[in-house]
Every structure is written in C-alpha cells, then in structure tokens.
Scaffold this active site. Sequence first.
Site, PDB file in Angstrom:
ATOM      1  N   CYS A 378      -0.240   6.570   5.441  1.00  0.00           N
ATOM      2  CA  CYS A 378       0.543   6.966   6.610  1.00  0.00           C
ATOM      3  C   CYS A 378       1.942   7.439   6.188  1.00  0.00           C
ATOM      4  O   CYS A 378       2.105   8.584   5.771  1.00  0.00           O
ATOM      5  CB  CYS A 378       0.591   5.835   7.623  1.00  0.00           C
ATOM      6  N   HIS A 501      -4.856   5.001   8.270  1.00  0.00           N
ATOM      7  CA  HIS A 501      -4.779   3.677   7.648  1.00  0.00           C
ATOM      8  C   HIS A 501      -6.185   3.197   7.268  1.00  0.00           C
ATOM      9  O   HIS A 501      -6.843   2.491   8.040  1.00  0.00           O
ATOM     10  CB  HIS A 501      -4.155   2.661   8.611  1.00  0.00           C
ATOM     11  N   GLU A 503      -7.087   0.915   5.401  1.00  0.00           N
ATOM     12  CA  GLU A 503      -7.178  -0.548   5.224  1.00  0.00           C
ATOM     13  C   GLU A 503      -7.781  -1.241   6.429  1.00  0.00           C
ATOM     14  O   GLU A 503      -8.379  -2.324   6.302  1.00  0.00           O
ATOM     15  CB  GLU A 503      -5.799  -1.141   4.907  1.00  0.00           C
TER      16      GLU A 503
END
EC number: 6.3.4.2
Length: 525
Positions: A378, A501, A503
């Site tokens: 990001c 993102h 993750e």
Amino acid sequence: MKYVVVTGGVMSGLGKGITAASTGRILKNKGYNVTAIKIDPYINIDAGTMSPFQHGEVYVLKDGGEADIDLGHYERFMDINLTSDHNITTGKIYKTVIEKERRGDYLGKTVQIIPHVTNEIKERIRRIARESGADICLVEVGGTVGDIESMPFLEAVRQMNAEEKEEDFTLIHVTLVPIDTMDEQKTKPTQHSVKELRELGIQPDIIVGRCKKPLQKSTKSKISLFCDVPEAAVISAHDSEDIYKVPIQLEQEGMADYLMKRMGLAPREDSQSWNAMVQKMDDADRNITVAIVSKYGIEDVYLSVKEALKHAGIATGCTVKVQWVESEDLEKTEDLSPFFKGVDGILVPGGFGVRGIEGNIKAIRYARENNLPYLGLCLGFQLAVIEFTRNVLGYANATSSEFSAQGTHVIDLLPEQKDVTHMGGTMRLGEHPAWVKENTLAHKLYGVTKICERHRHRYEVNPDMIDEIEAHGLVFSSKNDNRMEIAELPAHKFFMATQFHPEFKSRPERPSPPFLGFVKAMLQK
C-alpha cells in the site's frame, strides 16, 4: 444454530480473541462449520477512524469493513472470510435503533435499552449466524465484565441464554490467574470476576484461566468449587510459544471433549491438518531476517504482516525473524548500512501521513540499489513509485499530493475521493479484482491472470505518468483498468510492491503469494 459466547474478566488483553479463534479451530477440526462475531463496545461505527497508536491494526474484511484485529485471528485460525456484519459495535447498534425510532418503527413507544437495544443486539447476532450457513456461531464480547460499555451486550447474552436450549448455548469466561511472590496461583480474581457475571444473571459453563504456567490440579479444583463449574470445565490457557499452538494446547486440556459433550455433538471428523502445520513450523531449520521499516513503532499495527511472513516461513521451512526499523531514524543519516546489516530483505508496510516518509523512501532506494529483496504494501507501493521517479527518472521533487501540494504528484488522490467529506468508511476498501500480465513475477507467483485482493487507500499512481515510468524499467504487472495494483523490477533479485494488502488474505496453510515469493527470495543467499 449453536452459540458459543466468550467473555473476559479481571483485565483486558488476556487473549479472548485467541481463545475464541482457537475454540473455533477446535470445532472446525471436528468437522463443523463455524462462523464468528466480534462485539466491540466502543461507540465508533467501526475501527477505521481510530489511531493506530491507540487501537493497533485496522483489519480489512472482504466487503470493506474496517474491524478489530480479532477478526483477523478468526479468519486465519478458521480459514473463513467474514464481513462487516460480523463486527458489532455500540455505534452500529445505536445508529440502527435511532434510525428505526425516527422512522416510527416502534409505533410511539418509549425507546429504551431494554428491550429495544438488547433486541437489536440479539436479532443481529441471530441473523448473522443464520445467514452464514454455519453450524456453530462464536460470539466474543469485547471489553471486561464490569465495564459500563458492555452492559447492554451482556444483558442480551443473558436473555439469549434463557431463550435458547441449554445444549445450544455455551458461555466461556476467560480470566486471569496470577502468581504471587510465593509462586502460588491465585484464584481470587477469577472468583470475583465470575461473581460479577452472576450478578448480571450469567453463569459461565467453561472457565479458561490465563496464566504463566499450567493450572495446577488444586487451582482447578478451587475454581471449580467457588465458581460452580465442573473441574473438567476449568481449562488452563498458560503461556504458549506461539499462538498457533493454542488450539492444540486447549484440546489437550480437554476443551474439545467437554465442549462437544456440552453441546451434544459427535465428531464428524478428526482433522490433523492444523497439527501438521504447527509441526512443520517447529521443524523449520533455517532462519532469515526481514527489516520492517515502521512509522508507528507499535508491532500490533502490523500484526497481519507479521503473520503473513510467518505463513510464508512455514511453507518454506524457515523461521522469519523481524528487525524493526524506525523510519524517522533513517531520515537522520545518509549511511543506512548499520540499520540493515545482516538483514535478508526490507519490507515497507501501509500507513498514512507525511511523518517518516523520507526515511521509508531511503530504505526503498537502499533495497533497490543493493539488490536486496523488497516488498512494499500500500504506502510501500506508492513510495516505491516515488523513489523510482525521483532517482531513476530524475524528478527530484516527485511526491504524493497526500504529503505536499507542491512538486510532481506521481501519486495523486483517487478521482472518486475528491468530493469526500466524511472520513469513516470512505476509502477504497475491501476486495477488488485486478488483472495480471503474463510473463511477470506477479503472474509467476499467483499463477493466474485475475486476482482479487483487499484494499485500503485514498491515493493511486498518477495515470498521466505511467507510460514514462514504465519506459524506464518499472513494470506495472497488475492493473484494474488504469489503476495500478502491482509494481515490480524484472532485473532485481525480488522487488515487488502492491497497492493492496495481501497480508489480509494470508492463511497459515495458504500463504499469500507476494509474501511467499518474498521469503523464497530472501532464502536465496
């Protein structure tokens, strides 16, 4: 529908979220479909406008909901995808009740906490559970028993307990069992916490004692006696080496057997996949170190990043160690080598605001010029583009309109953000599709030409500068129309940055492709 409600007593931060997630994993291992709800008693509608210094990570759900980090634990432990509905806050409940009152839905009645607010809480829990299609719904009540903010939610729990069949409603209470100076486990805090619950009309069915060392038999017996639960229902949740070992630990303590018996359930299967994953984690025989260049200085802000690195480490048989680097410290020196001595890669995560940005840009340049594996997320994506534009294209004043009104805005505000006045829930949020170019690193990692990842941003790469940037060697290997999603440097050992993102979609048994590629590159020494 069967409900398992998790409450906490004595103090906050005991690990109710991990307990709830671990309980869900145990039930999933037995073959049951489990969903989860987190109740946060704060008046905010969601966590999106909260400072990371106070709240830690804001976890983004697939529909764009900005939630508490416990939702991340649920998704990772149970390998499920939740929505904003699965995070209930005081703000959401009161907003709905007030809207109903304004419409006249209550037919002139005086609107009160009981029954109107509690009814709204119960209706929402039951609707979410029903629509999930799950067999069992976990409900974690945030805060600590005794908090004023939690009272309406605990009253709703009391009512549901009376309304549901006994075998369909189980209440787990997590408490602290401290150790005194004589190394004796003390049960008084647990007794007082359960007493507070009883005063609210709630009797726990299972007590989970958080402690440094395993609960002694005498401690369990005392808790059982004074808190009126069977000794088999007193579960030791002593400190664990890793949170992924907690489901195994709780099962060894008898949680699964007691819970299944309590709910009148028979195991449908006995999955060992989680145990195998934990064993693989323990068997890791290599170590690598990644420097995370942080602008917040609080590890919980990047909890999902740490977990995604761990997942990639498990898949590759290594342990990923994190070395934290303060971005503002990098701004004070030209020689960055002492900060990155011995590290195998550099990661710049998400964030907002201008503070520490120049330090992040220095770290990215260091990774690029020293052929050190780099992963940007990001903000780390946007800064990688800024760094490349400054130091390769020669635009010394390249920046983002987020940071300065002056300069060449290689990063600019999303067009749909220009008329936004409210901060909460107005970013580009949640899952959005993107298309991946073939014969790129991104395509190699994902193996498909269409991906869907979670976003949380207001700014993007300026479309007017894309051709010039790519002409100098930075490849935008994934796009959503003319919105850039992934940038990479083909000649570099590993240089990838994502506007999204990744993750948030990483799982212990299914690591995120960018993280997996990053860890594999760091292993190639």
